[in-house]
Design a protein around this motif. Structure first.
Motif, PDB file in Angstrom:
ATOM      1  N   GLY A   1     -84.674-124.208 -42.362  1.00 39.32           N
ATOM      2  CA  GLY A   1     -84.381-125.285 -43.289  1.00 39.32           C
ATOM      3  C   GLY A   1     -82.974-125.839 -43.189  1.00 39.32           C
ATOM      4  O   GLY A   1     -82.708-126.952 -43.637  1.00 39.32           O
ATOM      5  N   TRP A   2     -82.058-125.076 -42.613  1.00 42.43           N
ATOM      6  CA  TRP A   2     -80.687-125.541 -42.455  1.00 42.43           C
ATOM      7  C   TRP A   2     -80.555-126.396 -41.201  1.00 42.43           C
ATOM      8  O   TRP A   2     -81.284-126.207 -40.225  1.00 42.43           O
ATOM      9  CB  TRP A   2     -79.723-124.361 -42.374  1.00 42.43           C
ATOM     10  CG  TRP A   2     -79.462-123.729 -43.709  1.00 42.43           C
ATOM     11  CD1 TRP A   2     -80.302-122.913 -44.404  1.00 42.43           C
ATOM     12  CD2 TRP A   2     -78.288-123.868 -44.500  1.00 42.43           C
ATOM     13  NE1 TRP A   2     -79.734-122.530 -45.593  1.00 42.43           N
ATOM     14  CE2 TRP A   2     -78.488-123.099 -45.679  1.00 42.43           C
ATOM     15  CE3 TRP A   2     -77.088-124.544 -44.348  1.00 42.43           C
ATOM     16  CZ2 TRP A   2     -77.525-123.011 -46.683  1.00 42.43           C
ATOM     17  CZ3 TRP A   2     -76.133-124.455 -45.340  1.00 42.43           C
ATOM     18  CH2 TRP A   2     -76.358-123.693 -46.496  1.00 42.43           C
ATOM     19  N   ARG A   3     -79.609-127.350 -41.243  1.00 44.35           N
ATOM     20  CA  ARG A   3     -79.334-128.196 -40.090  1.00 44.35           C
ATOM     21  C   ARG A   3     -77.839-128.194 -39.813  1.00 44.35           C
ATOM     22  O   ARG A   3     -77.040-127.930 -40.708  1.00 44.35           O
ATOM     23  CB  ARG A   3     -79.792-129.642 -40.344  1.00 44.35           C
ATOM     24  CG  ARG A   3     -81.276-129.796 -40.532  1.00 44.35           C
ATOM     25  CD  ARG A   3     -81.628-131.238 -40.852  1.00 44.35           C
ATOM     26  NE  ARG A   3     -81.145-131.627 -42.179  1.00 44.35           N
ATOM     27  CZ  ARG A   3     -81.083-132.886 -42.619  1.00 44.35           C
ATOM     28  NH1 ARG A   3     -81.431-133.877 -41.844  1.00 44.35           N
ATOM     29  NH2 ARG A   3     -80.649-133.151 -43.842  1.00 44.35           N
ATOM     30  N   ALA A   4     -77.498-128.494 -38.580  1.00 47.79           N
ATOM     31  CA  ALA A   4     -76.092-128.643 -38.206  1.00 47.79           C
ATOM     32  C   ALA A   4     -75.907-130.024 -37.596  1.00 47.79           C
ATOM     33  O   ALA A   4     -76.764-130.507 -36.854  1.00 47.79           O
ATOM     34  CB  ALA A   4     -75.679-127.565 -37.219  1.00 47.79           C
ATOM     35  N   GLU A   5     -74.789-130.655 -37.945  1.00 47.43           N
ATOM     36  CA  GLU A   5     -74.472-131.974 -37.409  1.00 47.43           C
ATOM     37  C   GLU A   5     -73.021-131.996 -36.939  1.00 47.43           C
ATOM     38  O   GLU A   5     -72.177-131.254 -37.453  1.00 47.43           O
ATOM     39  CB  GLU A   5     -74.679-133.056 -38.471  1.00 47.43           C
ATOM     40  CG  GLU A   5     -76.120-133.185 -38.926  1.00 47.43           C
ATOM     41  CD  GLU A   5     -76.303-134.278 -39.971  1.00 47.43           C
ATOM     42  OE1 GLU A   5     -77.088-135.204 -39.720  1.00 47.43           O
ATOM     43  OE2 GLU A   5     -75.653-134.189 -41.029  1.00 47.43           O
ATOM     44  N   VAL A   6     -72.763-132.844 -35.960  1.00 45.57           N
ATOM     45  CA  VAL A   6     -71.401-133.090 -35.502  1.00 45.57           C
ATOM     46  C   VAL A   6     -71.023-134.480 -35.976  1.00 45.57           C
ATOM     47  O   VAL A   6     -71.670-135.467 -35.606  1.00 45.57           O
ATOM     48  CB  VAL A   6     -71.284-132.997 -33.972  1.00 45.57           C
ATOM     49  CG1 VAL A   6     -69.850-133.265 -33.528  1.00 45.57           C
ATOM     50  CG2 VAL A   6     -71.765-131.639 -33.469  1.00 45.57           C
ATOM     51  N   ILE A   7     -69.996-134.571 -36.821  1.00 45.54           N
ATOM     52  CA  ILE A   7     -69.583-135.848 -37.401  1.00 45.54           C
ATOM     53  C   ILE A   7     -68.090-136.023 -37.179  1.00 45.54           C
ATOM     54  O   ILE A   7     -67.300-135.189 -37.633  1.00 45.54           O
ATOM     55  CB  ILE A   7     -69.935-135.923 -38.897  1.00 45.54           C
ATOM     56  CG1 ILE A   7     -71.453-135.795 -39.077  1.00 45.54           C
ATOM     57  CG2 ILE A   7     -69.425-137.216 -39.511  1.00 45.54           C
ATOM     58  CD1 ILE A   7     -71.920-135.801 -40.511  1.00 45.54           C
ATOM     59  N   GLU A   8     -67.742-137.082 -36.463  1.00 49.09           N
ATOM     60  CA  GLU A   8     -66.343-137.357 -36.129  1.00 49.09           C
ATOM     61  C   GLU A   8     -65.698-136.140 -35.476  1.00 49.09           C
ATOM     62  O   GLU A   8     -64.518-135.825 -35.729  1.00 49.09           O
ATOM     63  CB  GLU A   8     -65.565-137.761 -37.381  1.00 49.09           C
ATOM     64  CG  GLU A   8     -66.113-139.009 -38.066  1.00 49.09           C
ATOM     65  CD  GLU A   8     -65.907-140.275 -37.245  1.00 49.09           C
ATOM     66  OE1 GLU A   8     -64.764-140.708 -37.093  1.00 49.09           O
ATOM     67  OE2 GLU A   8     -66.916-140.813 -36.752  1.00 49.09           O
TER      68      GLU A   8
ATOM     69  N   VAL B   1     -75.777-128.330 -43.041  1.00 51.55           N
ATOM     70  CA  VAL B   1     -76.453-129.061 -44.109  1.00 51.55           C
ATOM     71  C   VAL B   1     -77.541-128.167 -44.688  1.00 51.55           C
ATOM     72  O   VAL B   1     -78.423-127.695 -43.958  1.00 51.55           O
ATOM     73  CB  VAL B   1     -77.064-130.373 -43.583  1.00 51.55           C
ATOM     74  CG1 VAL B   1     -77.741-131.141 -44.715  1.00 51.55           C
ATOM     75  CG2 VAL B   1     -76.006-131.232 -42.905  1.00 51.55           C
ATOM     76  N   ALA B   2     -77.481-127.933 -46.001  1.00 53.63           N
ATOM     77  CA  ALA B   2     -78.454-127.074 -46.675  1.00 53.63           C
ATOM     78  C   ALA B   2     -79.810-127.765 -46.759  1.00 53.63           C
ATOM     79  O   ALA B   2     -79.910-128.992 -46.640  1.00 53.63           O
ATOM     80  CB  ALA B   2     -77.960-126.736 -48.075  1.00 53.63           C
ATOM     81  N   PRO B   3     -80.882-127.012 -46.958  1.00 54.71           N
ATOM     82  CA  PRO B   3     -82.208-127.639 -47.133  1.00 54.71           C
ATOM     83  C   PRO B   3     -82.181-128.627 -48.291  1.00 54.71           C
ATOM     84  O   PRO B   3     -81.467-128.420 -49.283  1.00 54.71           O
ATOM     85  CB  PRO B   3     -83.118-126.439 -47.448  1.00 54.71           C
ATOM     86  CG  PRO B   3     -82.423-125.261 -46.845  1.00 54.71           C
ATOM     87  CD  PRO B   3     -80.951-125.540 -46.991  1.00 54.71           C
TER      88      PRO B   3
END
Length: 202
Positions: free
Chosen positions: A31-38, A44-46
């Motif tokens: 359910g968790w996600r990871a993002e690369v921003i700047e 990111v939690a569910p």
């Protein structure tokens, strides 16, 4: 052999390459996600039930348009949790929804974004600022023609608002249409879809 040659690693990697490799190797709970921003890595939690409900309502309306006889989206599909890569902004975004033509699915993730028709983000408390600014810039730099931002806590009005950004040029959207929750908002061609936001929980 020069000093430079002895101190240079055999494979020099850009910051983008290193961030992308780190992102790919993450092992996250369900359910968790990871993002690369700047250039920064964010977990990111569910989503909450309210968040997921809004995404579901929008997805349902998109599917209706996909299945409509004579509609302009018969050769497109909608995806959740598909990564959007924008090297120019050192970003890997995972929008709540992204609409792609079938043909784009044959390309590399970085290339397919130039063919994306729409991205949708629904704000959460922890992601709202990133949805409003870095992601907005990233999607504009990727040339995605439509960005639908469902902001449950719009900072200008302190209420739920839906904004459709369009006309990306030089990394900036040149047009924005905003309506409060409860009003309709129109998605232009190839969607030609009027989205009713009346069911969006505030």
């Amino acid at each position: 052999m020069s000093i430079a040659e002895t101190e240079t690693p055999p494979e020099a990697h850009s910051h983008w390459d290193l961030m992308l490799r780190t992102w790919k190797e993450l092992d996250l709970p369900d359910g968790w996600r990871a993002e690369v921003i700047e250039g920064g890595l964010f977990l990111v939690a569910p989503p909450t039930v309210e968040h997921a409900h809004i995404v579901s309502l929008i997805q349902r309306e998109l599917y209706r348009e996909f299945l409509r006889d004579g509609g302009g989206l018969s050769e497109a599909s909608v995806h959740q949790t598909l990564d959007v890569r924008v090297p120019l902004r050192t970003g890997v975004y995972i929008p709540d929804l992204v609409v792609l033509p079938y043909s784009a699915m044959e390309y590399e993730p970085e290339a397919m974004m130039s063919d994306a028709l729409l991205v949708v983000e629904v704000t959460s408390r922890s992601t709202a600022d990133r949805d409003r600014r870095p992601r907005l810039w990233g999607y504009a730099h990727a040339g995605i023609p439509l960005y639908l931002l469902v902001d449950r806590w719009d900072p200008e009005t302190d209420r739920g608002e839906v904004t459709l950004f369009s006309g990306p040029e030089n990394g900036v959207y040149t047009s924005a249409t905003k309506v409060p929750f409860g009003k309709e908002i129109h998605l232009p061609a190839p969607f030609d879809l009027t989205l009713d936001t009346g069911g969006f929980p505030a």
